[in-house]
Motif scaffolding. Sequence first.
Motif, PDB file in Angstrom:
ATOM      1  N   GLU A 267       6.990 -61.314  -5.189  1.00  0.00           N
ATOM      2  CA  GLU A 267       7.861 -60.066  -5.716  1.00  0.00           C
ATOM      3  C   GLU A 267       7.440 -60.044  -7.281  1.00  0.00           C
ATOM      4  OE1 GLU A 267      11.805 -61.557  -5.081  1.00  0.00           O
ATOM      5  OE2 GLU A 267      11.015 -61.775  -2.833  1.00  0.00           O
ATOM      6  N   THR A 268       7.155 -58.620  -7.624  1.00  0.00           N
ATOM      7  CA  THR A 268       6.708 -58.603  -8.929  1.00  0.00           C
ATOM      8  C   THR A 268       7.593 -57.217  -9.560  1.00  0.00           C
ATOM      9  OG1 THR A 268       4.977 -56.756  -8.582  1.00  0.00           O
ATOM     10  CG2 THR A 268       4.292 -59.056  -8.204  1.00  0.00           C
ATOM     11  N   SER A 269       7.230 -57.176 -10.966  1.00  0.00           N
ATOM     12  CA  SER A 269       7.887 -56.205 -11.588  1.00  0.00           C
ATOM     13  C   SER A 269       7.193 -54.691 -11.123  1.00  0.00           C
ATOM     14  CB  SER A 269       7.628 -56.243 -13.144  1.00  0.00           C
ATOM     15  OG  SER A 269       6.325 -56.398 -13.438  1.00  0.00           O
ATOM     16  N   LYS A 270       6.111 -54.894 -10.397  1.00  0.00           N
ATOM     17  CA  LYS A 270       5.476 -53.506  -9.874  1.00  0.00           C
ATOM     18  C   LYS A 270       5.927 -53.547  -8.062  1.00  0.00           C
ATOM     19  CE  LYS A 270       2.435 -52.582 -13.208  1.00  0.00           C
ATOM     20  NZ  LYS A 270       1.120 -51.806 -13.706  1.00  0.00           N
ATOM     21  N   GLY A 271       6.814 -54.402  -7.755  1.00  0.00           N
ATOM     22  CA  GLY A 271       7.110 -54.515  -6.203  1.00  0.00           C
ATOM     23  C   GLY A 271       6.646 -55.573  -5.678  1.00  0.00           C
ATOM     24  N   LYS A 272       6.835 -55.513  -4.264  1.00  0.00           N
ATOM     25  CA  LYS A 272       6.383 -56.825  -3.496  1.00  0.00           C
ATOM     26  C   LYS A 272       4.950 -56.546  -3.067  1.00  0.00           C
ATOM     27  CE  LYS A 272      10.292 -58.488  -0.699  1.00  0.00           C
ATOM     28  NZ  LYS A 272      10.510 -59.237   0.149  1.00  0.00           N
ATOM     29  N   ILE A 273       4.204 -57.626  -3.239  1.00  0.00           N
ATOM     30  CA  ILE A 273       2.650 -57.827  -2.675  1.00  0.00           C
ATOM     31  C   ILE A 273       2.392 -58.897  -1.902  1.00  0.00           C
ATOM     32  CG2 ILE A 273       0.310 -57.711  -3.543  1.00  0.00           C
ATOM     33  CD1 ILE A 273       1.370 -57.023  -6.301  1.00  0.00           C
ATOM     34  N   SER A 274       1.845 -58.639  -0.680  1.00  0.00           N
ATOM     35  CA  SER A 274       1.500 -59.735   0.411  1.00  0.00           C
ATOM     36  C   SER A 274       0.295 -60.442   0.026  1.00  0.00           C
ATOM     37  CB  SER A 274       2.036 -59.236   1.607  1.00  0.00           C
ATOM     38  OG  SER A 274       1.099 -58.269   2.205  1.00  0.00           O
ATOM     39  N   ALA A 275       0.230 -61.439   0.437  1.00  0.00           N
ATOM     40  CA  ALA A 275      -1.103 -62.161   0.222  1.00  0.00           C
ATOM     41  C   ALA A 275      -1.364 -63.380   1.303  1.00  0.00           C
ATOM     42  CB  ALA A 275      -1.441 -62.887  -1.203  1.00  0.00           C
TER      43      ALA A 275
ATOM     44  N   LEU B 195      -2.673 -61.038 -11.354  1.00  0.00           N
ATOM     45  CA  LEU B 195      -1.337 -60.327 -11.789  1.00  0.00           C
ATOM     46  C   LEU B 195      -1.167 -61.082 -13.276  1.00  0.00           C
ATOM     47  CD1 LEU B 195       0.744 -60.231  -8.426  1.00  0.00           C
ATOM     48  CD2 LEU B 195      -0.981 -58.789  -9.199  1.00  0.00           C
ATOM     49  N   GLU B 196      -0.834 -60.351 -14.353  1.00  0.00           N
ATOM     50  CA  GLU B 196      -0.549 -60.721 -15.563  1.00  0.00           C
ATOM     51  C   GLU B 196       0.471 -59.846 -15.908  1.00  0.00           C
ATOM     52  OE1 GLU B 196      -1.522 -63.024 -17.850  1.00  0.00           O
ATOM     53  OE2 GLU B 196      -0.073 -61.931 -19.031  1.00  0.00           O
ATOM     54  N   LYS B 197       1.596 -61.020 -16.545  1.00  0.00           N
ATOM     55  CA  LYS B 197       2.641 -60.319 -17.061  1.00  0.00           C
ATOM     56  C   LYS B 197       2.601 -59.604 -18.189  1.00  0.00           C
ATOM     57  CE  LYS B 197       5.116 -64.039 -19.485  1.00  0.00           C
ATOM     58  NZ  LYS B 197       6.265 -65.084 -19.836  1.00  0.00           N
TER      59      LYS B 197
ATOM     60  N   ILE C 186      -3.928 -64.215  -7.632  1.00  0.00           N
ATOM     61  CA  ILE C 186      -3.748 -65.389  -8.361  1.00  0.00           C
ATOM     62  C   ILE C 186      -2.721 -64.661  -9.521  1.00  0.00           C
ATOM     63  CG2 ILE C 186      -5.147 -66.035 -10.493  1.00  0.00           C
ATOM     64  CD1 ILE C 186      -7.692 -65.617  -8.775  1.00  0.00           C
ATOM     65  N   VAL C 187      -1.737 -65.462  -9.908  1.00  0.00           N
ATOM     66  CA  VAL C 187      -0.747 -65.194 -10.901  1.00  0.00           C
ATOM     67  C   VAL C 187      -0.956 -65.649 -12.176  1.00  0.00           C
ATOM     68  CG1 VAL C 187       1.803 -65.583 -11.229  1.00  0.00           C
ATOM     69  CG2 VAL C 187       0.897 -65.428  -8.853  1.00  0.00           C
ATOM     70  N   GLY C 188      -1.152 -64.803 -13.050  1.00  0.00           N
ATOM     71  CA  GLY C 188      -1.363 -65.409 -14.365  1.00  0.00           C
ATOM     72  C   GLY C 188      -2.916 -64.830 -14.826  1.00  0.00           C
ATOM     73  N   GLY C 189      -3.092 -64.051 -15.691  1.00  0.00           N
ATOM     74  CA  GLY C 189      -4.309 -63.574 -16.171  1.00  0.00           C
ATOM     75  C   GLY C 189      -4.939 -64.125 -17.437  1.00  0.00           C
TER      76      GLY C 189
ATOM     77  N   GLN D 230      -2.414 -55.653 -15.446  1.00  0.00           N
ATOM     78  CA  GLN D 230      -1.594 -56.258 -16.336  1.00  0.00           C
ATOM     79  C   GLN D 230       0.075 -55.464 -16.414  1.00  0.00           C
ATOM     80  OE1 GLN D 230      -4.340 -56.228 -20.033  1.00  0.00           O
ATOM     81  NE2 GLN D 230      -5.317 -54.560 -18.880  1.00  0.00           N
ATOM     82  N   ASN D 231       0.517 -56.102 -17.173  1.00  0.00           N
ATOM     83  CA  ASN D 231       1.925 -55.904 -17.362  1.00  0.00           C
ATOM     84  C   ASN D 231       2.579 -55.961 -15.964  1.00  0.00           C
ATOM     85  OD1 ASN D 231       1.869 -54.971 -20.046  1.00  0.00           O
ATOM     86  ND2 ASN D 231       0.806 -53.192 -19.369  1.00  0.00           N
ATOM     87  N   CYS D 232       2.263 -56.876 -15.062  1.00  0.00           N
ATOM     88  CA  CYS D 232       3.010 -57.026 -13.783  1.00  0.00           C
ATOM     89  C   CYS D 232       3.336 -58.700 -13.661  1.00  0.00           C
ATOM     90  CB  CYS D 232       1.872 -56.801 -12.841  1.00  0.00           C
ATOM     91  SG  CYS D 232       2.447 -56.796 -11.065  1.00  0.00           S
ATOM     92  N   GLU D 233       4.579 -58.719 -13.784  1.00  0.00           N
ATOM     93  CA  GLU D 233       5.121 -60.125 -13.835  1.00  0.00           C
ATOM     94  C   GLU D 233       5.656 -60.514 -12.530  1.00  0.00           C
ATOM     95  OE1 GLU D 233       8.555 -60.538 -16.538  1.00  0.00           O
ATOM     96  OE2 GLU D 233       8.568 -62.726 -16.005  1.00  0.00           O
ATOM     97  N   VAL D 234       5.310 -61.789 -12.134  1.00  0.00           N
ATOM     98  CA  VAL D 234       5.560 -62.121 -10.806  1.00  0.00           C
ATOM     99  C   VAL D 234       6.993 -62.821 -11.126  1.00  0.00           C
ATOM    100  CG1 VAL D 234       5.179 -64.171  -9.199  1.00  0.00           C
ATOM    101  CG2 VAL D 234       3.375 -62.864  -9.987  1.00  0.00           C
ATOM    102  N   THR D 235       8.045 -62.232 -10.365  1.00  0.00           N
ATOM    103  CA  THR D 235       9.540 -62.820 -10.366  1.00  0.00           C
ATOM    104  C   THR D 235      10.012 -63.500  -9.314  1.00  0.00           C
ATOM    105  OG1 THR D 235       9.866 -60.425  -9.458  1.00  0.00           O
ATOM    106  CG2 THR D 235      10.069 -60.718 -11.874  1.00  0.00           C
ATOM    107  N   GLY D 236       9.167 -63.771  -8.304  1.00  0.00           N
ATOM    108  CA  GLY D 236       9.362 -64.405  -7.094  1.00  0.00           C
ATOM    109  C   GLY D 236       8.556 -64.823  -6.087  1.00  0.00           C
ATOM    110  N   PHE D 237       8.796 -65.452  -5.226  1.00  0.00           N
ATOM    111  CA  PHE D 237       7.709 -65.880  -4.119  1.00  0.00           C
ATOM    112  C   PHE D 237       8.376 -65.396  -2.778  1.00  0.00           C
ATOM    113  CE2 PHE D 237       6.364 -68.703  -7.560  1.00  0.00           C
ATOM    114  CZ  PHE D 237       5.195 -68.330  -7.691  1.00  0.00           C
ATOM    115  N   ASP D 238       7.457 -64.993  -1.974  1.00  0.00           N
ATOM    116  CA  ASP D 238       8.126 -64.795  -0.482  1.00  0.00           C
ATOM    117  C   ASP D 238       7.888 -66.001   0.315  1.00  0.00           C
ATOM    118  OD1 ASP D 238       9.277 -63.286   1.339  1.00  0.00           O
ATOM    119  OD2 ASP D 238       7.301 -61.535   1.347  1.00  0.00           O
TER     120      ASP D 238
END
Length: 416
Positions: A220-228, A62-64, A36-39, A202-210
């Motif tokens: 893609e996030t400020s803490k690396g790629k996460i698959s789902a 994931l909440e930026k 879920i993008v946005g906390g 927290q402090n994990c911004e989504v910066t792109g989609f795979d």
Amino acid sequence: MRYSGFKVIKEALSGHKGWKPVWREPEPKKHYDIIIVGGGGHGLATAYYLAKEFGEKNIAVLEKGWIGSGNIGRNTTIIRSNYMLPGNEPFYEQSLKLWENLEQDFNYNAMVSQRSILNLFHNDPQRDAFVRRGNAMMLAGADAVLLDEQGIRDLCPYLDYDNARFPIKGGLMQPRGGTVRHDAVAWGYARGADQRGVDIIQNCEVTGFDINDGICSGVETSKGKISANKVAVCVAGSSGRVMSMAGMRLPIESHVLQAFVTEGLKPVLPGVITFGAGHFYCSQSDKGGLVFGGDIDGYNTYAQRGNLPVVEDVCEGGMAIMPMIGRSRLLRSWGGIMDMSMDGSPFIDKTHIDGLYFNGGWCYGGFKATPASGWCYAHLLAKDEPHPNASAYRLDRFLKGGMIDEKGMGAQPNLH
Ligand SMILES: Cc1cc2nc3c(=O)[nH]c(=O)nc-3n(C[C@H](O)[C@H](O)[C@H](O)COP(=O)(O)OP(=O)(O)OC[C@H]3O[C@@H](n4cnc5c(N)ncnc54)[C@H](O)[C@@H]3O)c2cc1C
């Protein structure tokens, strides 16, 4: 940790050293079933109901920023279900019913206070429109009471009944409407989701989609790629910006909405009161401050602060119905970014990209929608079909002529 009266007394007697953080601070895993993008309120409620009602086990939010930094912690806390159109009313009534049992459900004090909401009317045609709305509400199982001028005078003798332009002729009241402590809602849902194994990052911004071949397989996030397997976007005022990273252009504009709170006063307002001839709504917090707001700033922005013309407009609205407000001192004001849709109604839907889901367009009213939005979004994610109460909130409704325009304003987001 469970809360109880016994625990509160024990902690009070032992220096409050036994309280623990209410959610963990986990590092992100490489893969989740659902991200879920946005906390904000909606994202956390979605995670909570996914875990609690739909048995999903491997979820991350994931909440930026930090939990509560968005509109969930910035709104004027009003809840109600006084909608008229069939696409809206059952949804908001579901939400109000969930509010009524929320604190018991997640065992957290969110100060749900059904102190009523009163929409004033100032002329005969407006009264007729409110009668119609009240009837529609009652047909959908909600509560509504029409008050005449004397009925309002008995409740709030200090309103300006003889204002030459906007005399108060009566009002439509929803006794079950009211206020809820907004940030406690975020904390309660976060705690409940965390207890059921949801990773809140927290402090994990989504910066792109795979996205490949029309399938979304992670972020893609400020803490690396996460698959789902599924990615559920729920970023309120940032909807346009975030979905543009998936190549989507939404029927949404972002505007700032300001809110204001005065110094603490003795109890004066019985519930929420709204002006019928302009945009002004006011309630009194449990600390005594008058909490009020009005229109959005009319221009598009992602800034979390607004400008003086709207401050003036809101104060004029307040002075028109309750001149005593001019004697109180303003303590604070702030702004939040609103995702205003073209018909004033929200979206809870799959996108045309497999595995990518969208929730947004909440406009002025997303706080009261939080429980039902979470429930219906969780339903959509778990079952891949819309919940019956949210089935009108489709992204393609403008193509198909299925607008849900409560205010009859047309495609004018700044007027909804
Ligand atoms: C001043 C004001 C008064 C309001 N009053 C009321 C009211 O009285 N009643 C009512 O019903 N509604 C009200 N609203 C509307 C309501 O607050 C919102 O519609 C609702 O809170 C939006 O949903 P949310 O809680 O999920 O949003 P938010 O709390 O804003 O959550 C969205 C989250 O997404 C995060 N995010 C954004 N981009 C990214 C990214 N790239 N990666 C990761 N995370 C990201 C943000 O940081 C934010 O925390 C008001 C709003 C404002 C601003």
